[in-house]
Design a protein around this motif. Structure first.
Motif, PDB file in Angstrom:
ATOM      1  N   ALA A 192       0.809  -1.223   0.000  1.00 12.03           N
ATOM      2  CA  ALA A 192       0.000   0.000   0.000  1.00 12.03           C
ATOM      3  C   ALA A 192       0.839   1.269   0.000  1.00 12.03           C
ATOM      4  O   ALA A 192       0.399   2.301  -0.522  1.00 12.03           O
ATOM      5  CB  ALA A 192      -0.938  -0.013   1.208  1.00 12.03           C
ATOM      6  N   ARG A 193       2.039   1.230   0.554  1.00 13.38           N
ATOM      7  CA  ARG A 193       2.862   2.440   0.657  1.00 13.38           C
ATOM      8  C   ARG A 193       3.980   2.489  -0.380  1.00 13.38           C
ATOM      9  O   ARG A 193       4.819   3.387  -0.342  1.00 13.38           O
ATOM     10  CB  ARG A 193       3.471   2.535   2.057  1.00 13.38           C
ATOM     11  CG  ARG A 193       2.416   2.673   3.152  1.00 13.38           C
ATOM     12  CD  ARG A 193       3.058   2.866   4.508  1.00 13.38           C
ATOM     13  NE  ARG A 193       2.063   3.026   5.550  1.00 13.38           N
ATOM     14  CZ  ARG A 193       2.340   3.229   6.829  1.00 13.38           C
ATOM     15  NH1 ARG A 193       3.626   3.291   7.216  1.00 13.38           N
ATOM     16  NH2 ARG A 193       1.385   3.359   7.722  1.00 13.38           N
ATOM     17  N   ARG A 194       3.987   1.553  -1.288  1.00  7.60           N
ATOM     18  CA  ARG A 194       5.052   1.516  -2.290  1.00  7.60           C
ATOM     19  C   ARG A 194       4.849   2.649  -3.295  1.00  7.60           C
ATOM     20  O   ARG A 194       3.725   2.928  -3.727  1.00  7.60           O
ATOM     21  CB  ARG A 194       5.045   0.168  -2.998  1.00  7.60           C
ATOM     22  CG  ARG A 194       6.220  -0.032  -3.933  1.00  7.60           C
ATOM     23  CD  ARG A 194       6.332  -1.491  -4.299  1.00  7.60           C
ATOM     24  NE  ARG A 194       7.386  -1.726  -5.272  1.00  7.60           N
ATOM     25  CZ  ARG A 194       8.068  -2.837  -5.367  1.00  7.60           C
ATOM     26  NH1 ARG A 194       7.828  -3.820  -4.518  1.00  7.60           N
ATOM     27  NH2 ARG A 194       8.993  -3.001  -6.287  1.00  7.60           N
ATOM     28  N   PRO A 195       5.927   3.326  -3.713  1.00  7.11           N
ATOM     29  CA  PRO A 195       5.786   4.407  -4.698  1.00  7.11           C
ATOM     30  C   PRO A 195       5.127   3.919  -5.981  1.00  7.11           C
ATOM     31  O   PRO A 195       5.459   2.841  -6.495  1.00  7.11           O
ATOM     32  CB  PRO A 195       7.239   4.842  -4.953  1.00  7.11           C
ATOM     33  CG  PRO A 195       7.974   4.449  -3.714  1.00  7.11           C
ATOM     34  CD  PRO A 195       7.317   3.176  -3.248  1.00  7.11           C
ATOM     35  N   GLY A 196       4.173   4.691  -6.482  1.00  8.75           N
ATOM     36  CA  GLY A 196       3.531   4.377  -7.753  1.00  8.75           C
ATOM     37  C   GLY A 196       2.230   3.618  -7.650  1.00  8.75           C
ATOM     38  O   GLY A 196       1.525   3.466  -8.653  1.00  8.75           O
ATOM     39  N   VAL A 197       1.874   3.121  -6.453  1.00  9.05           N
ATOM     40  CA  VAL A 197       0.651   2.315  -6.369  1.00  9.05           C
ATOM     41  C   VAL A 197      -0.588   3.146  -6.700  1.00  9.05           C
ATOM     42  O   VAL A 197      -1.605   2.608  -7.136  1.00  9.05           O
ATOM     43  CB  VAL A 197       0.501   1.648  -4.988  1.00  9.05           C
ATOM     44  CG1 VAL A 197       1.602   0.637  -4.751  1.00  9.05           C
ATOM     45  CG2 VAL A 197       0.466   2.679  -3.877  1.00  9.05           C
ATOM     46  N   GLY A 198      -0.492   4.483  -6.524  1.00  8.60           N
ATOM     47  CA  GLY A 198      -1.617   5.331  -6.902  1.00  8.60           C
ATOM     48  C   GLY A 198      -1.914   5.238  -8.390  1.00  8.60           C
ATOM     49  O   GLY A 198      -3.077   5.255  -8.810  1.00  8.60           O
ATOM     50  N   ASN A 199      -0.853   5.156  -9.208  1.00  8.58           N
ATOM     51  CA  ASN A 199      -1.054   4.991 -10.648  1.00  8.58           C
ATOM     52  C   ASN A 199      -1.791   3.701 -10.959  1.00  8.58           C
ATOM     53  O   ASN A 199      -2.686   3.666 -11.816  1.00  8.58           O
ATOM     54  CB  ASN A 199       0.308   4.974 -11.370  1.00  8.58           C
ATOM     55  CG  ASN A 199       0.994   6.317 -11.347  1.00  8.58           C
ATOM     56  OD1 ASN A 199       0.364   7.350 -11.164  1.00  8.58           O
ATOM     57  ND2 ASN A 199       2.303   6.310 -11.523  1.00  8.58           N
ATOM     58  N   LEU A 200      -1.425   2.629 -10.255  1.00  6.69           N
ATOM     59  CA  LEU A 200      -2.084   1.346 -10.500  1.00  6.69           C
ATOM     60  C   LEU A 200      -3.531   1.376 -10.029  1.00  6.69           C
ATOM     61  O   LEU A 200      -4.423   0.831 -10.698  1.00  6.69           O
ATOM     62  CB  LEU A 200      -1.316   0.226  -9.804  1.00  6.69           C
ATOM     63  CG  LEU A 200      -1.853  -1.192 -10.005  1.00  6.69           C
ATOM     64  CD1 LEU A 200      -1.968  -1.522 -11.490  1.00  6.69           C
ATOM     65  CD2 LEU A 200      -0.968  -2.210  -9.302  1.00  6.69           C
TER      66      LEU A 200
END
Length: 317
Positions: A192-200
């Motif tokens: 959940a806190r990994r960079p870029g997950v918002g894009n996914l």
């Protein structure tokens, strides 16, 4: 005494033929490659390895990794060599894993991930590191090699890919029958806190709320069609020959179907749509399908195609 020297003394007591057979057996299981550690393990000394290299029986591929007999390795051989070079816990990841799953072309350099605070430096490889060992569900086997699952690949590439580019990857995974929405959602929660997950997450919006999305999209297309004074008003959600059609121009015997994300989720639905297309076409109904990506980025072409089917003059949308 260092381990390598202690192992090397075993060569005095093991017949060369026996060691040669073991070398060949290991290389055969690994698509033609072997590591220095494996050679030490079956009794070869550092000096003997150097002599085999000089004679052309071993060919260095990476530091401490050799091709046996020749360098004409198949894809699996190159990938196995990369894993041997990165370490026993390494697994294929990122762009290389995407290529293994058939989602992209192979990258110039093999990419791997090592579950370690520090990643080894290998000039011919891209080695990522992760401080947290991957969940077993995030790794799969491909011809005996450990590879990031499709769900993990989407996480790994999310940082550098836009939502639109991730949608294309998802589409490729669906076409390859390799997309598991539930697995992707579980993997997202773990990272959940990994960079870029918002894009996914943005790329997955339509998949995680499919029925409202389909309804909104159909209403949007309906309003778009209604706003074009040249396009006759179609019938909506028509039951025809046992099938439901999104938009139908009965007089022109033309139907428009929206291939939304719910359609993409299951391959069996794709087969169902093919049967639907065939039966409608046999009944003389010309059918046009529009996907979500084309709707978002290619409406001028959609308008031209609809106009051609309806016998209208083409114009800019």
């Amino acid at each position: 005494m260092p381990d390598s020297e202690r192992l090397s003394t075993r060569s005095e007591y093991q017949p060369a033929q026996s060691r040669g057979h073991r070398l060949a057996g290991i290389a055969a299981r690994q698509s033609g490659v072997i590591s220095a550690a494996q050679l030490y393990g079956i009794g070869f000394s550092r000096a003997e390895i150097a002599r085999l290299v000089a004679k052309g029986r071993l060919h260095p591929i990476h530091r401490g990794v050799y091709a046996v007999g020749h360098t004409n390795l198949a894809t699996r051989g190159h990938l196995a060599a990369g894993i041997l070079a990165a370490g026993a816990d390494a697994f294929l990841s990122h762009h290389t894993a995407a290529a293994v799953h058939g989602l992209a072309r192979p990258p110039p350099l093999i990419e791997l991930t090592v579950p370690s605070p520090r990643a080894p430096e290998r000039p011919k490889l891209i080695v990522h590191r992760t401080a947290t060992p991957p969940d077993p569900a995030e790794l799969v086997r491909w011809k005996g090699l450990r590879v990031s699952s499709v769900a993990r690949v989407l996480i790994e590439l999310a940082r550098e890919r836009s939502p639109k580019q991730l949608e294309l990857l998802i589409t490729e995974a669906i076409h390859a029958d390799a997309f598991d929405l539930a697995a992707v959602e579980r993997t997202l929660r773990r990272h959940a806190r990994r960079p870029g997950v918002g894009n996914l997450r943005r790329a997955l919006e339509g998949y995680t709320d499919t029925r409202p999305y389909a309804s909104r999209w159909e209403a949007e297309v309906g309003a778009w069609l209604g706003g074009d004074p040249e396009i006759p008003e179609p019938e909506h959600d028509v039951h025809l020959l046992g099938w439901e059609v999104d938009f139908l121009w009965r007089e022109q015997r033309f139907a428009l179907e929206l291939d939304g994300r719910p359609w993409h989720i299951a391959v069996r639905d794709m087969e169902k749509d093919r049967r639907k297309d065939t039966e409608l076409q046999r009944a003389g109904i010309r059918l046009m399908r529009v996907g979500a990506l084309r709707w978002r980025h290619g409406r001028i072409g959609i308008r031209e195609d609809i106009g051609a089917f309806l016998g209208l003059t083409a114009r800019a949308a």
